[in-house]
Structures are given as structure tokens and as C-alpha cells.
Scaffold this motif. Structure first.
Motif: not given
Length: 154
Positions: A137-138, A12-15, A130-131
Motif C-alpha cells: 500500500x505505502x 489485495x491492495x488498491x491505491x 498483513x505486513x
């Protein structure tokens, strides 16, 4: 023969960001078919024809040549969020699936009162490495910066 070692990672990613514009100015831009109007990585975003009446699918053509078809899963004008999933990709993705949500909140007090707090999450299938998570994210950070520029234009 060396064996590839998979590094365990969150899928998961959260920005998030505070955009110095009112909620109405930001929310107005959050339509899948309009993302290319503000996201600099997108060359084109357009509705896909020949889908059912209940299905909203948009094609995103990125500057790097990647083309995604994204399906709107949820949309709330009352709670100011949109959820979408990637249903096709050319070239193919290295993972099975991702569901993303953008949520907007009006900041009602403090030094950012009258501005918009926004989050953009992504929940990937367990085969995302992970990549993929770092890239997501970016990309979200860059897109949120682009959105802030578009929402604050006079």
C-alpha cells in the motif's frame, strides 16, 4: 513454546490518485522498463535478454538491494492498462505470488477535467501477511506521487 497467530487479512491492495497531467503524459511513462525513470525507489529497470519473443521480462533493481524480475502479462494501449507479475526475487519474497495492474483513465468532467485518474492494484497469494499488504500500500502511494511529479514536469 509460543505459537504464532496469523491475523486474517485481505490479500489485495488498491491505491489511486488524480494526477494533474493529461492521460497522454502519464500513459507515456507506464512501461515496465522505464519505471526507474520516475520511481525513486528503483535504481535501475532493464529488459531481460534471452526470453522468448512472446515474453516481456524486466529486471527491477531497488535502492534497498532487492532485485525483482517482473513479467508483463497484459498491456492495452486502447484501454490504458498494464498487468505484470513478479517471477523472481532476490532476496526471496515471503509469499508465493503477486499480480499487479496499473490503469489510467482520462478525467472528462468536473474540477479535474483533463487530468488522469490512475489505479494501481496488487493481488497477492493467500500466504501474504498483513505486513506485506501494508508495505505494498505505502510503496504504491509513494510511487504514484513520484509518477505525478514526473508527469507534471515542464
Amino acid at each position: 513454546m509460543a505459537e504464532s497467530i496469523r491475523i486474517p487479512t485481505s490479500t489485495s491492495v488498491l491505491e489511486s490518485a488524480v494526477i494533474q497531467a493529461p492521460l497522454s503524459a502519464v500513459w507515456h511513462l507506464i512501461k515496465l522498463q522505464d519505471f526507474s525513470k520516475w520511481w525513486s525507489k528503483l535504481d535501475k529497470s532493464e529488459d531481460v535478454k534471452n526470453t522468448s519473443e512472446e515474453t516481456d521480462v524486466v529486471k527491477w533493481a531497488f535502492a534497498d538491494g532487492t532485485v525483482l524480475e517482473v513479467k508483463q502479462e497484459e498491456h492495452s494501449t486502447l484501454n490504458h492498462y498494464i498487468t505484470y507479475s513478479v517471477i523472481t526475487s532476490n532476496p526471496a519474497l515471503s509469499y508465493t505470488s503477486v499480480v499487479s495492474t496499473i490503469r489510467c483513465f482520462e478525467v472528462t468532467s468536473g474540477s479535474s477535467e483533463g487530468h488522469t485518474f490512475i489505479t494501481w492494484s496488487g493481488h497477492f497469494s493467500s500466504d501474504a501477511d498483513a505486513g506485506v499488504i501494508e508495505d505494498a500500500k505505502f510503496k504504491r502511494r509513494e510511487a504514484l506521487a513520484d509518477l505525478a511529479k514526473a508527469a507534471t514536469k515542464k
